[in-house]
Scaffold this active site. Structure first.
Site, mmCIF file in Angstrom:
data_model
loop_
_atom_site.group_PDB
_atom_site.id
_atom_site.type_symbol
_atom_site.label_atom_id
_atom_site.label_comp_id
_atom_site.label_asym_id
_atom_site.label_seq_id
_atom_site.Cartn_x
_atom_site.Cartn_y
_atom_site.Cartn_z
ATOM 1 N N GLY A 111 -0.435 -5.758 -15.852
ATOM 2 C CA GLY A 111 0.540 -5.072 -16.703
ATOM 3 C C GLY A 111 1.642 -6.047 -17.050
ATOM 4 O O GLY A 111 1.507 -7.258 -16.845
ATOM 5 N N ASN A 165 -3.179 -9.305 -2.760
ATOM 6 C CA ASN A 165 -2.800 -10.074 -1.572
ATOM 7 C C ASN A 165 -1.522 -9.562 -0.937
ATOM 8 O O ASN A 165 -0.623 -9.064 -1.628
ATOM 9 C CB ASN A 165 -2.583 -11.554 -1.942
ATOM 10 C CG ASN A 165 -3.877 -12.218 -2.358
ATOM 11 O OD1 ASN A 165 -4.829 -12.302 -1.588
ATOM 12 N ND2 ASN A 165 -3.925 -12.674 -3.609
ATOM 13 N N CYS A 188 1.880 5.546 -19.717
ATOM 14 C CA CYS A 188 3.194 6.131 -19.431
ATOM 15 C C CYS A 188 3.535 7.263 -20.392
ATOM 16 O O CYS A 188 4.562 7.914 -20.238
ATOM 17 C CB CYS A 188 4.285 5.052 -19.486
ATOM 18 S SG CYS A 188 4.783 4.590 -21.158
ATOM 19 N N ASN A 192 11.347 -3.319 -5.759
ATOM 20 C CA ASN A 192 10.205 -3.430 -6.674
ATOM 21 C C ASN A 192 9.754 -4.896 -6.756
ATOM 22 O O ASN A 192 10.566 -5.809 -6.711
ATOM 23 C CB ASN A 192 10.647 -2.920 -8.049
ATOM 24 C CG ASN A 192 9.664 -3.251 -9.138
ATOM 25 O OD1 ASN A 192 9.723 -4.335 -9.703
ATOM 26 N ND2 ASN A 192 8.749 -2.352 -9.419
ATOM 27 N N ASP A 193 8.437 -5.128 -6.867
ATOM 28 C CA ASP A 193 7.931 -6.507 -6.795
ATOM 29 C C ASP A 193 8.411 -7.395 -7.947
ATOM 30 O O ASP A 193 8.702 -8.583 -7.736
ATOM 31 C CB ASP A 193 6.397 -6.526 -6.689
ATOM 32 C CG ASP A 193 5.717 -5.792 -7.833
ATOM 33 O OD1 ASP A 193 6.410 -5.143 -8.645
ATOM 34 O OD2 ASP A 193 4.473 -5.860 -7.903
ATOM 35 N N ARG A 212 1.440 -11.211 1.294
ATOM 36 C CA ARG A 212 2.002 -12.481 1.758
ATOM 37 C C ARG A 212 3.279 -12.191 2.512
ATOM 38 O O ARG A 212 4.066 -11.338 2.078
ATOM 39 C CB ARG A 212 2.405 -13.358 0.563
ATOM 40 C CG ARG A 212 1.308 -14.005 -0.188
ATOM 41 C CD ARG A 212 1.933 -14.684 -1.415
ATOM 42 N NE ARG A 212 1.330 -14.143 -2.625
ATOM 43 C CZ ARG A 212 0.392 -14.767 -3.317
ATOM 44 N NH1 ARG A 212 -0.023 -15.946 -2.942
ATOM 45 N NH2 ARG A 212 -0.124 -14.220 -4.385
#
Lengths: 311, 311
Positions: B140, B14, B176, B111-112, B16
């Site tokens: 994650g 999404n 990673c 960064n979110d 927003r």
């Protein structure tokens, strides 16, 4: 005399104090053996005397501040050493208030590893950065975190207990209650214990184990492989957490850098995407056992000035 | 209209956006499904349109700033997403500069997970503290660190990659390059994989595994024991490192709090002297999937004001 600060580094073995100007030049210094048998009063007397002598010698009018580094968990707000393996006689006593009373001057208290990290930032290997992590590899493993030119203290002053990062969840038991703490696999004490486990000898110093490894002893070499791998696991976590430009190692175990650093760096590369893909540095600290003294002397400048106050 | 900021949270599912005043009141909002198939141009168009509409609706003159949260490693100085599993089409492209050009306005990129941590500090479970760590348990495991009221970014903007803390050095392999990363033992994806390993079913959601556990399935219960223990190992390290007053958990896995929290807290108590002996809190975040949106809207206030700028 120019404006100066006084730093005091109280270790389990030595007490060092120095008067330094803003550029880090030592104007005068005092040193004595720490004598825990002298009890609290003896220790306090030594500390207050060293500071008072330096203040007298350099001039009370130019004194900008006093910083003291001590080992152990410190409640910063209260100025109390909560828990210290090496200096039990000073635990749970308002040490800062008492020293301030005797000197009639303000004192800034800090954990010794935090002070060492600040010292390296001010005058050592971290001069060119504002953010770094220091690991001190000695009897135990200590840690200090410098963020934005200042010590990251946490809300009670207990941040940077990096010797108690879990590297092996089922590893060696630690006095802190945990298992597999970094300091149980990468301190001088851990090296001595591993040498005993491998029947290399009882009570060997880290230096003696190092010499055995240099002489071709494979068991001794494997000990430094374990040290390097444990440090690598911890450093990868620190790199992934902080993304700071610089991570420093210091302390007596540093003498074995050429043996533990290759496996340590290989482990960090493997375990940290961020380390592999950036110019993040893991290096030796440069101030040796003077780092805590420099950091203690730097405390008043940092508190007074901008974030990078001492520059 | 009062002074306001615009926040945009770009997720893999999404998009927003909202206009908010300094008190966190939502003045207007937009939401749409993220469509990675639309490619870079489609994504950029959606983002710019949402912001432009809000600016038009609330008045350009009162707009104090624009903050955008995006998933992935971000090079903050350059305004570039270096690596993003969910939004590959935006990688290695000067996204901030391009959005600024199209909007003719300055944009703050973050960064979110960092934005979510800031949102919780501003309007969520962390309102009463200046320092906190947030772990987001979703597809994650993400992390955000708030120090002194601001996001701890690291020197490149890659700090807070807490999903890649090593909890089991020989644990599950991670994309990673590491083994035993927290997110391989405590994310929704890890729960699905463990359910498959235990032959509970293929492709079960974390929610379905949770329902099985509630229904008495012992294998499903053991999965949440593993989740709790892995979180406990990581949180103990974070508590020992930061000594912050508050550690928050959020994300879809949070719905299983009653199953994983008891073993998690037991593990932290065992592994952290500091946690056992202080009033350090480990709690649920409260803003849910709105945290990143609030944090994005908060970015301009933090940058403009004092450390606790949004208060």
């Amino acid at each position: 005399m120019p404006e100066y600060s006084i730093g005091l580094d109280l270790g389990g073995t030595n007490l060092r104090a120095a008067a330094m100007d803003r550029a880090g030049h030592v104007l005068d210094r005092r040193a004595t053996a720490t004598n825990p048998d002298a009890g609290r009063e003896g220790m306090l007397g030594c500390m207050v005397n060293a500071i008072a002598e330096l203040r007298h010698s350099c001039g009370a009018a130019q004194l900008a501040g006093i910083g003291i580094g001590v080992p152990g968990f410190i409640l910063l707000k209260e100025g109390i050493i909560r828990n210290s393996n090496n200096l039990a006689c000073l635990e749970d006593f308002p040490i800062r208030a008492e020293i301030e009373r005797r000197l009639n001057a303000r004192v800034i208290l800090e954990n010794d590893a935090n002070a060492a990290a600040l010292g390296e930032k001010w005058m050592g290997a971290g001069r060119d950065v504002d953010d770094l992590v220091l690991l001190t590899l000695g009897t135990g493993v200590g840690g200090g975190i410098i963020s934005g030119g200042r010590v990251l203290q946490g809300y009670l002053g207990m941040a940077g207990e990096l010797g108690h990062i879990t590297v092996y969840p089922d590893g060696n038991p630690c006095g802190c209650g945990n298992r597999g703490c970094l300091e149980k696999h990468a301190s001088a004490t851990a090296i001595t214990a591993m040498a005993s486990m491998l029947r290399l000898g009882e009570g060997l110093s880290a230096r003696e184990v190092y010499d055995l490894a240099l002489g071709g002893n494979e068991k001794a070499s494997r000990i430094f492989l374990v040290v390097g791998e444990a440090l690598g696991v911890a450093l990868a976590t620190l790199v992934n957490t902080f993304n700071f430009p610089l991570y420093l190692l210091s302390g007596g175990v540093l003498a074995a850098w050429d043996l533990f650093a290759p496996p340590m760096l290989a482990e960090v590369r493997r375990r940290s995407f961020s380390f592999r893909t950036t110019a993040t540095r893991i290096e030796r600290a440069t101030l040796g056992n003077e780092a805590g003294l420099f950091g203690a002397a730097c405390l008043p400048w940092v508190e007074a000035g901008p974030a990078n106050g001492a520059a």
